[in-house]
Design a protein around this motif. Structure first.
Motif, short mmCIF file in Angstrom:
data_model
loop_
_atom_site.label_atom_id
_atom_site.label_comp_id
_atom_site.label_asym_id
_atom_site.label_seq_id
_atom_site.Cartn_x
_atom_site.Cartn_y
_atom_site.Cartn_z
N ALA A 295 8.76 3.93 91.92
CA ALA A 295 8.07 3.53 93.73
C ALA A 295 6.93 2.43 93.23
O ALA A 295 6.83 1.67 94.12
CB ALA A 295 7.98 4.43 94.27
N LYS A 296 5.90 2.67 92.07
CA LYS A 296 5.06 2.55 91.84
C LYS A 296 5.10 0.76 92.08
O LYS A 296 4.24 -0.20 91.76
CB LYS A 296 3.72 2.88 90.83
N GLY B 59 5.83 -1.70 94.19
CA GLY B 59 5.11 -1.81 95.62
C GLY B 59 3.75 -0.63 95.71
O GLY B 59 3.38 -0.81 96.97
N ALA B 60 4.65 0.66 96.35
CA ALA B 60 4.25 1.83 97.24
C ALA B 60 2.87 2.10 96.21
O ALA B 60 2.58 2.71 94.80
CB ALA B 60 5.37 2.52 97.48
N THR B 61 1.68 2.28 97.90
CA THR B 61 0.73 2.79 97.11
C THR B 61 0.87 4.46 96.90
O THR B 61 1.98 4.91 96.98
CB THR B 61 -0.91 2.42 97.67
N PRO B 62 -0.15 5.42 96.32
CA PRO B 62 -0.26 6.40 95.67
C PRO B 62 0.10 7.21 97.35
O PRO B 62 1.11 8.45 97.26
CB PRO B 62 -1.73 7.24 95.43
N PHE B 63 -0.32 6.99 98.18
CA PHE B 63 -0.40 7.64 99.27
C PHE B 63 1.34 7.06 100.24
O PHE B 63 2.07 8.34 100.62
CB PHE B 63 -1.24 6.96 100.43
N THR B 64 2.05 6.43 99.90
CA THR B 64 2.85 6.06 100.72
C THR B 64 3.81 7.08 100.42
O THR B 64 5.39 7.23 100.51
CB THR B 64 3.56 4.64 99.93
N ARG B 65 3.81 7.16 98.62
CA ARG B 65 4.34 6.83 97.41
C ARG B 65 5.04 9.18 97.27
O ARG B 65 5.94 9.80 97.60
CB ARG B 65 4.25 7.93 95.95
N LEU C 204 1.70 0.50 84.02
CA LEU C 204 1.40 1.13 84.13
C LEU C 204 0.68 2.46 83.08
O LEU C 204 0.56 3.42 83.39
CB LEU C 204 2.97 1.86 83.91
N PRO D 134 -1.19 -1.63 89.21
CA PRO D 134 0.87 -2.11 89.02
C PRO D 134 0.93 -2.21 90.83
O PRO D 134 2.21 -2.76 90.65
CB PRO D 134 1.40 -0.56 88.21
N GLU D 135 1.04 -1.23 91.97
CA GLU D 135 1.65 -1.73 93.27
C GLU D 135 1.20 -3.17 93.52
O GLU D 135 2.10 -3.44 94.48
CB GLU D 135 2.22 -0.19 93.38
N LYS D 136 0.91 -3.65 93.17
CA LYS D 136 0.24 -5.14 93.41
C LYS D 136 0.60 -6.18 92.87
O LYS D 136 0.78 -7.49 93.18
CB LYS D 136 -0.83 -5.29 93.36
N PHE E 200 15.86 7.09 94.92
CA PHE E 200 15.42 8.63 95.72
C PHE E 200 15.76 9.48 96.61
O PHE E 200 17.21 9.00 96.77
CB PHE E 200 14.60 7.62 97.19
N PHE F 251 13.81 0.19 100.58
CA PHE F 251 11.89 0.53 100.36
C PHE F 251 11.14 0.01 99.61
O PHE F 251 10.33 -0.28 100.64
CB PHE F 251 12.35 1.78 98.95
N VAL G 255 7.45 -0.53 102.41
CA VAL G 255 6.34 -0.73 101.75
C VAL G 255 5.94 -1.88 102.31
O VAL G 255 5.02 -2.10 102.88
CB VAL G 255 6.95 -0.27 100.60
N ARG G 256 6.35 -2.94 102.07
CA ARG G 256 5.75 -3.68 102.54
C ARG G 256 5.67 -4.44 104.07
O ARG G 256 5.73 -5.64 103.78
CB ARG G 256 6.68 -5.66 101.62
N THR H 271 -7.80 7.71 96.01
CA THR H 271 -7.07 8.85 96.25
C THR H 271 -6.74 10.20 95.39
O THR H 271 -7.67 10.96 95.59
CB THR H 271 -5.09 8.44 96.25
#
Lengths: 251, 242, 282
Positions: free
Chosen positions: A157-158, A161-167, B50, B70-72, B85, B96, B100-101, C2
């Motif tokens: 998920a990371k 592109g998902a942020t910690p909160f979204t994950r 990561l 990493p997420e960007k 998932f 997914f 997210v985007r 966070t």
């Protein structure tokens, strides 16, 4: 011969407290040595109608238990997700500390700070005190949940592109829903039944149902104690009746 | 073009990556052959951001991504486990990254539908991961990664947990996808044949060091790649039979 | 960002209460925090009084005995019921009434014990009706008695239904099922299998939970407060009595007791955990 009746005897034994308490709750008086008390429905109405006796403590207990269970479960879940890594074992040991002493003694130890912060004798104070048990409990409960499988899912998920909160919200929360529900139910019951800490931090000002049951029992006020007890065991009893049959092993 | 410059990574006293340089042209797959424990997973995870690295930089078309979260980064890491998932359908898994985007619903619908059709998974779109086979799960994982049109895809033994038949099917499928989506990819495997089938460029990784080969011939000529041994094995077998 | 929030919450809800509470207790007990001590100054006198008085030690000994015997009693009853129940339980589901006792809090259990076992309680009335005793005063004292029989019975009553469910569910697992089949194919009778295979596995599997329950009983507060005697009291009551003492002078001793007790239980739990894990490894 005896063996055949074991389940029935167990059923009787398990239901005995509820049967006796219900009987006493509806009684006017229980004169010695009659086995059955005399029935008096007026007491029941009187109790429910009087705000200070029945309904108010019930509402206080409900609000307290709902807040404590939801907050503890959410905070515990959130922190256990983000605080992984090398120090994890230390964190788990830290979480065990509150359970090494009775909740009432724990409360007595930090009561001084609660008085300083004006949290003593307040609802907020009791909620915070109960979170001191609830949060480490949830943290411990979820410690085995974050295994290799969950962590690779997190990595996936990371990099998508998902942020910690979204994950946490989109990926982990739905996946952990059943464990989360268990945590909420257990914490609800903990708060609903808690006496020592609530009494100590609440300084007798916060009259939850459990605190009231204790008071009436100590006063020897059997009928009112029975009525309050009945209200106290009502929510878990209804839950059990709704679930009916519970699977205890996977075939 | 993906450029990796001088990546080093240390765990305790041990260097797992020793100053690795590589580059991979856009739309091409660089196959990296390496046995388990050679540091390939660490390399990919460092590129994806990561795990932190001691030295080195990651560039894409000249843009420095080294300090981008990493997420960007737009670099997707795919592991041996599809890591779908479990509570989402195949469709929602693929959707997914787009959700997210915060793309709009109609565009998500269109992209995911096209992706699932090209993956041959359209009739399985409502199934949950536990209702899919190993190969189907890995296809969904590919779809989930490709639908967001990432800059680079990092594949860490993606077919490692599949049986031999499904594995070669997936290799052929990978080639199709790579061409169709003009994937820039690092494909890491310990399987020589898989490296040869999937790669446009070739490299070999051993004890934290990486050797790039200028061509397939150079790769085949190198004694450490194992290509010669393999050819000799089959030739000997043929000679014995005669 | 966070992560920082998570750290802050962890410190606020886990680290601070444990450490602040314990350091406050230690501070008061060593006279470093003025509370009935006059000016703060380091002293060991409260700890000396605590150890020389012997009340805490006696109380800890009594509490351990009470908790261990209640857990043992509850576990034995549950083990005894395992065989007749397993025979009558073809599937893997338990009927609803097994779970009713789990919804009964300690305070209501104590109230029930009181209503059933007090000398004017239900059992006493039944005994009079059956002509076994002439009046309430001849009924044995089980509530507020010196040994804490009422307290013990209430703890057994709370623990055994829980243990029964745990034991039944462990006995119904695939693994135990396979072992049962193997044992019976080797010629063991069902009674023998129960004694030599099922019971030992069930106890071993649930040992950590039995220990958690043991520690929970060690901290028992409201049950002995309602049903206990005055002479020997469980440790939580003794500590709270001292802390709430009418004389300011006993308060620091109460905190010394609380600090000692917390450290004692931590050491005990650590020891028990080590002991179990070693037995598991063996």
């Amino acid at each position: 011969m005896m063996r055949k009746y074991t389940p029935w005897m167990l059923m009787l034994f398990f239901l005995a407290p509820i049967l006796l308490i219900t009987l006493l709750a509806f009684s006017g008086s229980w004169v010695y040595p009659s086995i059955l008390p005399s029935f008096d429905s007026d007491r029941w109405m009187e109790f429910l109608g009087s705000s200070s006796l029945g309904i108010k403590p019930f509402l206080i207990s409900t609000v307290l238990a709902v807040l404590v269970s939801l907050l503890s479960a959410s905070i515990g879940f959130f922190t256990s997700y983000l605080l992984t890594g090398k120090a994890r074992n230390w964190l788990l040991w830290l979480c065990l500390i509150p359970f090494c002493t009775a909740p009432v003694i724990l409360a007595a130890n930090f009561q001084y700070f609660f008085i300083l912060l004006h949290l003593s004798a307040s609802t907020v104070g009791v909620i915070i005190a109960q979170l001191f048990i609830g949060v480490p409990y949830t943290f411990l409960l979820f410690s085995t949940y974050w295994n290799e499988e969950q962590l690779t899912m997190d990595t996936a998920a990371k990099t998508l592109g998902a942020t910690p909160f979204t994950r946490l919200l989109r990926v982990h929360f739905p996946a952990a829903k059943s464990l989360f529900t268990i945590a909420v139910i257990q914490l609800f019951l903990f708060s609903w039944f808690e006496y020592g800490m609530t009494q100590y931090i609440g300084v007798g000002q916060l009259k939850t149902l459990t605190v009231e049951v204790f008071k009436y029992t100590q006063e020897g006020n059997t009928t009112v104690a029975a009525l309050a007890s009945l209200l106290l065991i009502l929510p878990p009893f209804i839950a059990i009746l709704v679930i009916r049959k519970v699977r205890i092993a996977h075939a | 073009m993906l450029e990796i410059k001088n990546i080093s990574k240390q765990f305790g006293d041990a260097f797992v990556l020793k100053g690795i340089d590589l580059c991979c042209a856009e739309g091409q797959t660089l196959s990296v052959l390496g046995a388990s424990g050679c540091g390939k997973t660490t390399l990919l995870k460092s590129i994806a951001g990561l795990i932190p690295m001691e030295t080195g930089s990651v560039l894409f078309n000249g843009q420095d991504l080294t300090n981008v979260e990493p997420e960007k980064r737009g670099i997707v890491y795919l592991s041996q486990e599809p890591s779908l998932f479990p509570h989402m359908s195949a469709f929602d898994n693929v959707a997914f990254g787009l959700k997210v985007r915060k793309e709009d619903a109609s565009s998500i619908e269109k992209k995911v539908t096209e992706m699932l059709q090209s993956l041959g998974l359209w009739e399985h779109r409502t199934k949950k991961p536990n209702e899919l086979s190993g190969g189907q799960k890995q296809r969904v994982a590919f779809g989930r990664a490709l639908v967001i049109t990432p800059k680079v895809v990092l594949l860490d033994e993606p077919f490692g947990s599949l049986d031999a038949g499904t594995r070669s099917e997936m290799q052929a499928f990978y080639l199709e996808l790579a061409k169709m989506y003009k994937m820039t990819a690092l494909f890491i495997t310990h399987d020589l044949k898989e490296a040869l089938v999937t790669g446009d460029q070739f490299a070999r990784m051993e004890q934290g060091q990486l050797t790039l080969f200028s061509s397939l011939e150079a790769f085949a000529e190198d004694p450490t790649s194992g290509v010669k041994e393999e050819i000799n094995f089959w030739n000997n077998l043929k000679n014995d039979a005669q | 960002m966070t992560r920082t929030l998570a750290k802050a919450l962890f410190i606020l809800f886990v680290v601070i209460p444990s450490f602040l509470g314990l350091s406050y207790a230690l501070g008061v007990s060593f006279g470093l925090i003025g509370l009935g001590n006059g000016a703060p100054s380091f002293t060991l006198s409260h700890w000396e009084v605590m150890f020389s008085e012997g009340r805490l030690m006696k109380s800890i000994g009594y509490t351990i005995l009470l908790a261990a015997s209640a857990i043992a009693g509850a576990a034995l009853i549950a083990l005894g019921l395992l065989s007749p129940l397993l025979k009558r339980m073809p599937g893997n589901t338990l009927p609803w009434f097994y779970f009713v006792p789990l919804g009964i809090p300690p305070i209501v259990a104590a109230f029930f014990t009181f209503s059933a076992l007090a000398n004017t309680g239900l059992l006493s009335r039944i005994a009079v009706k059956l002509g076994m005793i002439p009046d309430a005063s001849s009924f044995p004292i089980l509530i507020n008695d010196e040994l804490g029989i009422g307290v013990w019975l209430t703890h057994v009553m709370l623990a055994f239904p829980f243990f029964l469910i745990l034991f039944l569910s462990s006995a119904k697992t695939q693994e135990v099922h396979r072992l049962r089949e193997t044992a019976s194919s080797l010629g063991a009778s069902s009674a023998y299998i129960l004694r030599k295979v099922i019971r030992p596995i069930v106890i071993r599997k649930n040992a950590p939970l039995l220990i958690i329950w043991f520690i929970f009983v060690l901290g028992t507060y409201e049950i002995p407060l309602l049903l206990g005697g005055q002479k020997i009291r469980p440790v939580a009551l003794v500590i709270i009595d001292k802390m709430r003492g009418y004389s300011l002078a006993t308060i620091p001793e109460g905190y010394a007791m609380s600090a000692f007790y917390a450290v004692f239980i931590m050491a005990l739990s650590f020891l028990l955990v080590k002991l179990i894990s070693r037995r598991y490894d063996a």
